[in-house]
Design a protein around this motif. Structure first.
Motif, PDB file in Angstrom:
ATOM      1  N   UNK A  61      51.752  41.376  61.877  1.00  0.00           N
ATOM      2  CA  UNK A  61      50.923  42.008  60.843  1.00  0.00           C
ATOM      3  C   UNK A  61      50.761  41.051  59.667  1.00  0.00           C
ATOM      4  N   UNK A  62      49.558  40.966  59.171  1.00  0.00           N
ATOM      5  CA  UNK A  62      49.235  40.036  58.106  1.00  0.00           C
ATOM      6  C   UNK A  62      48.800  40.793  56.861  1.00  0.00           C
ATOM      7  N   UNK A  63      49.356  40.407  55.728  1.00  0.00           N
ATOM      8  CA  UNK A  63      48.967  40.981  54.449  1.00  0.00           C
ATOM      9  C   UNK A  63      48.797  39.868  53.439  1.00  0.00           C
ATOM     10  N   UNK A  64      49.799  39.706  52.584  1.00  0.00           N
ATOM     11  CA  UNK A  64      49.757  38.700  51.534  1.00  0.00           C
ATOM     12  C   UNK A  64      49.638  37.289  52.126  1.00  0.00           C
ATOM     13  N   UNK A  65      48.585  36.576  51.758  1.00  0.00           N
ATOM     14  CA  UNK A  65      48.321  35.216  52.242  1.00  0.00           C
ATOM     15  C   UNK A  65      48.335  35.144  53.774  1.00  0.00           C
ATOM     16  N   UNK A  66      47.927  36.226  54.396  1.00  0.00           N
ATOM     17  CA  UNK A  66      47.948  36.316  55.854  1.00  0.00           C
ATOM     18  C   UNK A  66      47.184  35.226  56.585  1.00  0.00           C
ATOM     19  N   UNK A  67      46.009  34.800  56.115  1.00  0.00           N
ATOM     20  CA  UNK A  67      45.275  33.758  56.830  1.00  0.00           C
ATOM     21  C   UNK A  67      46.071  32.467  57.019  1.00  0.00           C
ATOM     22  N   UNK A  76      49.314  31.106  69.698  1.00  0.00           N
ATOM     23  CA  UNK A  76      50.654  31.159  70.288  1.00  0.00           C
ATOM     24  C   UNK A  76      50.807  30.308  71.535  1.00  0.00           C
ATOM     25  N   UNK A  77      49.773  29.573  71.892  1.00  0.00           N
ATOM     26  CA  UNK A  77      49.789  28.830  73.156  1.00  0.00           C
ATOM     27  C   UNK A  77      50.882  27.767  73.208  1.00  0.00           C
ATOM     28  N   UNK A  78      51.253  27.206  72.067  1.00  0.00           N
ATOM     29  CA  UNK A  78      52.284  26.147  72.122  1.00  0.00           C
ATOM     30  C   UNK A  78      53.656  26.694  72.466  1.00  0.00           C
ATOM     31  N   UNK A  79      53.825  28.008  72.381  1.00  0.00           N
ATOM     32  CA  UNK A  79      55.077  28.635  72.815  1.00  0.00           C
ATOM     33  C   UNK A  79      54.903  29.383  74.137  1.00  0.00           C
ATOM     34  N   UNK A  80      53.733  29.321  74.724  1.00  0.00           N
ATOM     35  CA  UNK A  80      53.459  30.073  75.940  1.00  0.00           C
ATOM     36  C   UNK A  80      53.290  31.549  75.678  1.00  0.00           C
ATOM     37  N   UNK A  81      52.887  31.903  74.445  1.00  0.00           N
ATOM     38  CA  UNK A  81      52.732  33.294  74.041  1.00  0.00           C
ATOM     39  C   UNK A  81      51.270  33.626  73.778  1.00  0.00           C
ATOM     40  N   UNK A  82      50.997  34.907  73.776  1.00  0.00           N
ATOM     41  CA  UNK A  82      49.690  35.418  73.390  1.00  0.00           C
ATOM     42  C   UNK A  82      49.891  36.164  72.073  1.00  0.00           C
ATOM     43  N   UNK A  83      49.480  35.546  70.948  1.00  0.00           N
ATOM     44  CA  UNK A  83      49.689  36.147  69.641  1.00  0.00           C
ATOM     45  C   UNK A  83      48.441  36.891  69.194  1.00  0.00           C
ATOM     46  N   UNK A  84      48.656  38.130  68.747  1.00  0.00           N
ATOM     47  CA  UNK A  84      47.584  38.959  68.193  1.00  0.00           C
ATOM     48  C   UNK A  84      47.944  39.276  66.743  1.00  0.00           C
ATOM     49  N   UNK A  85      46.942  39.573  65.938  1.00  0.00           N
ATOM     50  CA  UNK A  85      47.175  39.814  64.519  1.00  0.00           C
ATOM     51  C   UNK A  85      46.641  41.180  64.106  1.00  0.00           C
ATOM     52  N   UNK A  86      47.479  41.925  63.398  1.00  0.00           N
ATOM     53  CA  UNK A  86      47.091  43.215  62.835  1.00  0.00           C
ATOM     54  C   UNK A  86      46.857  43.000  61.341  1.00  0.00           C
ATOM     55  N   UNK A  99      53.063  49.534  58.981  1.00  0.00           N
ATOM     56  CA  UNK A  99      52.490  48.353  59.613  1.00  0.00           C
ATOM     57  C   UNK A  99      52.582  48.403  61.126  1.00  0.00           C
ATOM     58  N   UNK A 100      53.720  48.883  61.631  1.00  0.00           N
ATOM     59  CA  UNK A 100      53.880  49.008  63.085  1.00  0.00           C
ATOM     60  C   UNK A 100      52.928  50.063  63.635  1.00  0.00           C
ATOM     61  N   UNK A 101      52.842  51.193  62.958  1.00  0.00           N
ATOM     62  CA  UNK A 101      51.965  52.273  63.420  1.00  0.00           C
ATOM     63  C   UNK A 101      50.516  51.788  63.516  1.00  0.00           C
ATOM     64  N   UNK A 102      50.054  51.039  62.531  1.00  0.00           N
ATOM     65  CA  UNK A 102      48.691  50.507  62.558  1.00  0.00           C
ATOM     66  C   UNK A 102      48.497  49.531  63.718  1.00  0.00           C
ATOM     67  N   UNK A 103      49.560  48.802  64.063  1.00  0.00           N
ATOM     68  CA  UNK A 103      49.458  47.771  65.094  1.00  0.00           C
ATOM     69  C   UNK A 103      49.636  48.299  66.518  1.00  0.00           C
ATOM     70  N   UNK A 104      49.992  49.570  66.684  1.00  0.00           N
ATOM     71  CA  UNK A 104      50.279  50.100  68.017  1.00  0.00           C
ATOM     72  C   UNK A 104      49.136  49.917  69.016  1.00  0.00           C
ATOM     73  N   UNK A 105      47.854  50.024  68.619  1.00  0.00           N
ATOM     74  CA  UNK A 105      46.796  49.759  69.603  1.00  0.00           C
ATOM     75  C   UNK A 105      46.868  48.353  70.195  1.00  0.00           C
ATOM     76  N   UNK A 106      47.378  47.400  69.430  1.00  0.00           N
ATOM     77  CA  UNK A 106      47.553  46.035  69.942  1.00  0.00           C
ATOM     78  C   UNK A 106      48.837  45.907  70.748  1.00  0.00           C
ATOM     79  N   UNK A 107      49.855  46.678  70.377  1.00  0.00           N
ATOM     80  CA  UNK A 107      51.149  46.589  71.043  1.00  0.00           C
ATOM     81  C   UNK A 107      51.114  47.251  72.412  1.00  0.00           C
TER      82      UNK A 107
END
Length: 235
Positions: A61-67, A76-86, A99-107
């Motif tokens: 989850x991204x908020x303050x200075x999130x970009x 996330x490819x350099x770790x072999x991961x698929x990173x998504x951002x809420x 923050x977790x509740x908002x991100x559940x559609x991605x989780x």
């Protein structure tokens, strides 16, 4: 690394939306999860540990200075991961549970790990992978010995379960394994709220485990400096 078991969490969420006000001026231009520890952004230690135990997808989850966090971690490819951002509003973080509740559609609907992006810990989470979460259990929390900044602790542990009354009390490490229903079925859920009240509601149901190894909540410049010195081997 052993293959994750069927009931193991292949998704994790890293909480990284806070302001880091106590870290100012270090966080005036840099989000706290990107502050360097031994030459590496703090959040990358968590990312590496998640990748090492077989996690496949990470939601941040991204908020303050999130970009800036997104620019640093990318796909996330350099770790072999698929990173998504809420994405949250920079000026109005949703707190941990919100923050977790908002991100559940991605989780997704399966159980998932949650790691605070401003915590450093050398606990081997593969131990949790070897002990799947029981179907009737809402989650599992990692607890640590109370640091000087939280001398009274948060919860006790009784019979392997989180307790609001058992002594001694310990500090929540900022690392947990939760089911989506733990948030979606919490009767007082709302847009902005913290995990602490969700844990209190689920006392005597959540598993809790004490870890007495190396852990640090990097909440002040002094703690940041001390951790950096330890990891770089400076006296």
């Amino acid at each position: 690394m052993s293959k994750p078991k069927e009931n193991s969490p292949l998704t994790a969420m890293v909480l990284a939306a806070g302001f880091g006000r106590r870290m100012r001026p270090l966080t005036d231009q840099t989000p706290k999860p990107l502050l360097p520890i031994a030459g590496k952004p703090l959040i990358e230690y968590a990312i590496e540990r998640l990748a090492a135990i077989g996690v496949q997808k990470v939601v941040i989850n991204l908020g303050y200075l999130g970009p800036k966090i997104r620019q640093q971690l990318g796909s996330g490819s350099r770790w072999g991961l698929d990173i998504h951002y809420s994405i949250e509003h920079e000026e109005e973080p949703l707190e941990t549970a919100g923050g977790i509740l908002k991100a559940l559609p991605l989780i997704g609907d399966s159980s998932f790990l949650v790691v605070n992006g401003d915590v450093w810990c050398d606990y081997d989470l593969s131990q949790w992978i070897e002990r799947p979460l029981p179907e009737s259990c809402p989650g599992r929390l990692l607890m640590v010995l109370n640091p000087p900044h939280n001398p009274d602790g948060d919860f006790g542990i009784e019979g392997g379960l989180l307790s609001g009354t058992a002594k001694p009390r310990y500090t929540f490490a900022g690392i947990s394994w939760l089911r989506a229903e733990t948030l979606t079925e919490y009767p007082k859920r709302r847009e902005c709220f913290g995990l602490g009240e969700v844990f209190t509601f689920n006392e005597d149901k959540l598993q809790a485990e004490l870890y007495e190894g190396d852990w640090c909540d990097v909440g002040t410049p002094e703690r940041l400096e001390n951790l950096d010195r330890r990891l770089t081997g400076e006296s």
